[in-house]
Design an enzyme around this catalytic site. Structure first.
Site, PDB file in Angstrom:
ATOM      1  CG  ASP A   1      -4.887   8.746  -2.351  1.00 18.89           C
ATOM      2  OD1 ASP A   1      -5.945   8.554  -1.725  1.00 18.89           O
ATOM      3  OD2 ASP A   1      -4.454   7.965  -3.222  1.00 18.89           O
TER       4      ASP A   1
ATOM      5  NE  ARG B   1      -3.569   4.468  -4.562  1.00 19.25           N
ATOM      6  CZ  ARG B   1      -4.095   3.606  -5.435  1.00 19.25           C
ATOM      7  NH1 ARG B   1      -3.472   2.494  -5.706  1.00 19.25           N
ATOM      8  NH2 ARG B   1      -5.233   3.870  -6.043  1.00 19.25           N
TER       9      ARG B   1
END
Ligand code: F6P
Length: 363
Positions: free
Chosen positions: A142, A186
């Site tokens: 991420d 995310r």
């Protein structure tokens, strides 16, 4: 004088480059300092198990092949917070003291934690409770760990997402379709915006910027007006619907994960833009595979620096990549802080400059 013993563990979701970091730590600790290195299995679990679950590394275990190997040879978990450990009967228990006792039993003097912002928070809390000296190495596809331009795993995930766009482009063109690629990340859009710019997307949606369906439709109309009958769109999994709902699914194991915004938008847009839409969800493919060269280099530099921090007694710190250099920052500047895409930063401005629709300007 007794030989120093250190422990190392990988925590949170796996990604490419973890083994390269393990290798670097072991090489530096053994070759340079003559220490013993203990790999703790399955994140914090290895110290909570009885008997303890660990392996002692020697140089024969950390050959160059570790650089090429995805995942983590130590195993990892991304649930099972020792302070709030899920028990089989559905209740939760505080098992933090078992972790601290395990650390003492292993007889190590410092811990290297390879993890993301969430793992850093939990491990930092555990280590403070137990008086355990710790240094951190940031990893996550991420790329949302604060204070570092790169976390281990991001570069490989970006390459995978970029390759997916390269593969979707010709089929989009052949069938005159709007191809939507949903990528991981995310709550942040680093993979989406980087892959979208690199892959020539027409629309990139990230959680950091609001969008409208009309804005997307207008962009696709513009593309048509320019004489192109297909379009590419990248959407980060953490994007919400235009009315603000996030799309999640409870997975086996009981935890909710993002997934489905691509399908949702595909259905909404098909009518709105009068085009066939197709959706590809890239998922865990982004986490696996052979680590990119960049991830191997970053992981190696992080591993060496982390060991040097222990050697010089600079504990409670996390290594970071800033302006092409490895540096270190206090763990409190990193733990549980999410580094989002800057809506006015270089990437966002570049995308806008290229005419890509990335949503509306934030208020
Ligand atoms: O944090 C890494 C990540 O891959 C996210 O991008 C994604 O939302 C999540 O983990 C998936 O978690 P799991 O492996 O538990 O499905």
């Amino acid at each position: 004088m007794a030989t120093k013993r250190i422990g190392i563990l990988t925590s949170g979701g796996d990604c490419a480059g973890l083994n390269a970091a393990l290798r670097a730590v072991v090489h530096r600790a053994i070759r340079n300092y003559g220490w013993r290195v203990f790999g703790i299995r399955d994140g914090s679990m290895g110290l909570m198990e009885r008997p303890l679950d660990f392996v002692e590394f020697d140089l024969s275990l950390v050959t160059g092949d570790m650089l090429r190997l995805g995942g983590t040879i130590l195993g990892t978990i991304n649930k099972g917070d020792p302070f709030h450990y899920p028990m089989p009967d559905g209740t939760f228990r505080d098992r933090s003291s078992e972790f601290v006792e395990g650390y003492r039993e292993l007889g190590i003097e410092a811990l290297v934690v390879i993890g993301g912002d969430g793992s850093m928070r939990i491990l930092n809390q555990l280590c403070r409770q137990g008086g355990i000296p710790m240094v951190g190495i940031p990893k996550t596809i991420d790329n949302d760990v604060a204070q570092t331009d790169y976390a281990i795993g991001f570069s490989t995930a970006l390459d995978v997402a970029g390759e997916a766009i390269d593969r979707l482009a010709p089929t989009a063109a052949s069938h005159h379709r709007v191809m939507i690629l949903e990528v991981m990340g995310r709550d942040v859009g680093h993979i989406a915006i980087n892959a979208g710019v690199a892959g020539g997307a027409d629309v990139i949606l990230i959680p950091e910027l609001p969008y409208t369906l009309e804005g997307i439709a207008n962009k696709i109309d513009d593309v048509r007006a320019e004489g192109r009958n297909h379009a590419l769109m990248v959407v980060a999994e953490g994007c919400r619907t235009e009315t603000g709902e996030s799309i999640t699914k409870v997975q086996s194991g009981g935890e909710a994960r993002y997934g489905g915004i691509g399908q949702y938008l595909g259905a909404r847009l098909a009518d709105l833009v009068d085009a066939e839409t197709r959706v590809t969800v890239l998922g865990h493919v982004q986490r696996g595979g052979v680590p990119s060269m960049r991830d191997r280099v970053i992981a190696s530099a992080f591993g060496v620096h982390a060991v040097d921090l222990i050697s010089s007694g600079r504990l409670g710190r996390v290594v970071a990549w800033q302006h092409g250099q490895v540096v270190d920052v206090p763990i409190t500047d990193v733990a549980n802080i999410t580094r989002a895409v800057d809506p006015f930063g270089t990437l966002a401005q570049t995308a806008r400059g290229l005419g890509i629709y990335i949503g509306e300007m934030p208020a």
